[in-house]
Design a protein around this motif. Structure first.
Motif, PDB file in Angstrom:
ATOM      1  N   ALA A 124       1.195  -1.657   0.072  1.00 54.57           N
ATOM      2  CA  ALA A 124      -0.290  -0.111  -0.096  1.00 54.57           C
ATOM      3  C   ALA A 124       0.902   1.619   0.045  1.00 54.57           C
ATOM      4  O   ALA A 124       0.481   2.366  -0.884  1.00 54.57           O
ATOM      5  CB  ALA A 124      -0.469  -0.427   0.944  1.00 54.57           C
ATOM      6  N   ARG A 125       1.620   1.113   1.002  1.00 53.16           N
ATOM      7  CA  ARG A 125       2.527   2.105   0.708  1.00 53.16           C
ATOM      8  C   ARG A 125       3.331   3.026   0.084  1.00 53.16           C
ATOM      9  O   ARG A 125       4.062   3.847  -1.168  1.00 53.16           O
ATOM     10  CB  ARG A 125       3.846   2.162   1.816  1.00 53.16           C
ATOM     11  N   SER A 126       4.032   1.133  -1.039  1.00 52.92           N
ATOM     12  CA  SER A 126       4.746   1.977  -2.204  1.00 52.92           C
ATOM     13  C   SER A 126       3.775   1.877  -3.255  1.00 52.92           C
ATOM     14  O   SER A 126       3.500   3.067  -3.619  1.00 52.92           O
ATOM     15  CB  SER A 126       5.289  -0.124  -2.654  1.00 52.92           C
ATOM     16  N   ALA A 127       2.555   1.566  -3.352  1.00 51.89           N
ATOM     17  CA  ALA A 127       1.831   1.933  -4.747  1.00 51.89           C
ATOM     18  C   ALA A 127       0.990   3.346  -4.351  1.00 51.89           C
ATOM     19  O   ALA A 127       1.374   4.521  -5.336  1.00 51.89           O
ATOM     20  CB  ALA A 127      -0.044   1.105  -4.414  1.00 51.89           C
ATOM     21  N   GLU A 161      -2.760  -2.480  -4.955  1.00 50.20           N
ATOM     22  CA  GLU A 161      -3.149  -1.355  -5.214  1.00 50.20           C
ATOM     23  C   GLU A 161      -3.822  -0.933  -5.743  1.00 50.20           C
ATOM     24  O   GLU A 161      -4.297   0.524  -5.932  1.00 50.20           O
ATOM     25  CB  GLU A 161      -1.616  -1.770  -6.195  1.00 50.20           C
ATOM     26  N   ASP A 162      -4.705  -2.086  -6.813  1.00 56.71           N
ATOM     27  CA  ASP A 162      -5.941  -1.428  -6.255  1.00 56.71           C
ATOM     28  C   ASP A 162      -7.060  -0.570  -5.756  1.00 56.71           C
ATOM     29  O   ASP A 162      -7.681   0.466  -6.353  1.00 56.71           O
ATOM     30  CB  ASP A 162      -7.478  -2.890  -7.232  1.00 56.71           C
ATOM     31  N   CYS A 163      -6.581  -1.203  -4.796  1.00 59.06           N
ATOM     32  CA  CYS A 163      -8.230  -0.274  -3.920  1.00 59.06           C
ATOM     33  C   CYS A 163      -6.984   1.144  -3.159  1.00 59.06           C
ATOM     34  O   CYS A 163      -7.573   2.418  -3.176  1.00 59.06           O
ATOM     35  CB  CYS A 163      -7.272  -1.033  -2.424  1.00 59.06           C
ATOM     36  N   VAL A 164      -5.844   1.109  -3.535  1.00 56.38           N
ATOM     37  CA  VAL A 164      -4.882   2.473  -3.257  1.00 56.38           C
ATOM     38  C   VAL A 164      -4.873   3.243  -4.032  1.00 56.38           C
ATOM     39  O   VAL A 164      -5.433   4.405  -4.238  1.00 56.38           O
ATOM     40  CB  VAL A 164      -3.560   1.883  -2.905  1.00 56.38           C
ATOM     41  N   THR A 165      -5.131   2.968  -5.563  1.00 58.36           N
ATOM     42  CA  THR A 165      -5.391   3.841  -6.699  1.00 58.36           C
ATOM     43  C   THR A 165      -6.885   4.387  -6.394  1.00 58.36           C
ATOM     44  O   THR A 165      -7.200   5.434  -6.739  1.00 58.36           O
ATOM     45  CB  THR A 165      -4.312   2.870  -7.968  1.00 58.36           C
ATOM     46  N   GLY A 166      -7.363   3.041  -6.842  1.00 60.09           N
ATOM     47  CA  GLY A 166      -9.220   3.468  -6.414  1.00 60.09           C
ATOM     48  C   GLY A 166      -9.405   4.680  -5.488  1.00 60.09           C
ATOM     49  O   GLY A 166     -10.089   5.879  -5.862  1.00 60.09           O
ATOM     50  N   SER A 167      -8.430   4.798  -4.035  1.00 53.39           N
ATOM     51  CA  SER A 167      -8.689   5.438  -3.379  1.00 53.39           C
ATOM     52  C   SER A 167      -7.849   7.043  -3.904  1.00 53.39           C
ATOM     53  O   SER A 167      -8.757   8.235  -3.473  1.00 53.39           O
ATOM     54  CB  SER A 167      -8.446   4.927  -1.701  1.00 53.39           C
ATOM     55  N   TYR A 168      -7.464   6.927  -4.116  1.00 51.54           N
ATOM     56  CA  TYR A 168      -6.183   8.265  -4.545  1.00 51.54           C
ATOM     57  C   TYR A 168      -7.498   8.896  -5.867  1.00 51.54           C
ATOM     58  O   TYR A 168      -7.638   9.968  -5.551  1.00 51.54           O
ATOM     59  CB  TYR A 168      -5.259   7.877  -5.027  1.00 51.54           C
TER      60      TYR A 168
END
Length: 132
Positions: A20-23, A107-114
């Motif tokens: 998550a941090r890396s994404a 990664e999808d969760c992090v980019t989706g949230s962003y």
């Protein structure tokens, strides 16, 4: 959601948080800090929170923004996903290591949230390189 011995090939809580941090670090205009308490690593875009990583060895989770309907579906589909800690329970989910939680999913969760948070930011305030 403490780290337990995960099934072979499954993510640990530490790996989930690292991913998550890396994404988040790879996304344009991201800042991070600990504005609330030492155990909450908060990632923002244009001053708005999109990821919280809980640095507690007994609770290795990430919290991300999600559309309410998608959040409900995810909570029903994955035992390690619950209503978001610290934030609006309809719009945020907390994700722990567990069945079906893969690197791609994190990664999808992090980019989706962003992307959801960035959609609320006026174009003139969006970071260079962010989606229009």
């Amino acid at each position: 959601m403490p780290d337990r011995d995960p099934p072979a090939g499954a993510l640990t809580g530490q790996a989930l948080q690292h991913l998550a941090r890396s994404a988040a670090a790879g996304l344009p205009g991201v800042t991070r800090g600990r504005p609330f308490v030492d155990k909450l690593d908060v990632h923002k875009v244009a001053g708005k929170v999109f990821l919280i990583v809980t640095d507690d060895p007994d609770e290795r989770i990430i919290t991300v923004k999600s559309e309410p309907e998608q959040a409900r579906t995810l909570r029903h589909s994955y035992p390690s996903i619950v209503a978001g800690r610290y934030l609006n329970k309809d719009h945020w989910i907390s994700v722990g290591a567990g069945r079906g939680i893969t690197a791609e999913f994190v990664e999808d969760c992090v980019t989706g949230s962003y992307d959801l948070v960035l959609d609320t930011v006026p174009h003139r305030r969006r970071p260079r390189g962010a989606n229009p």
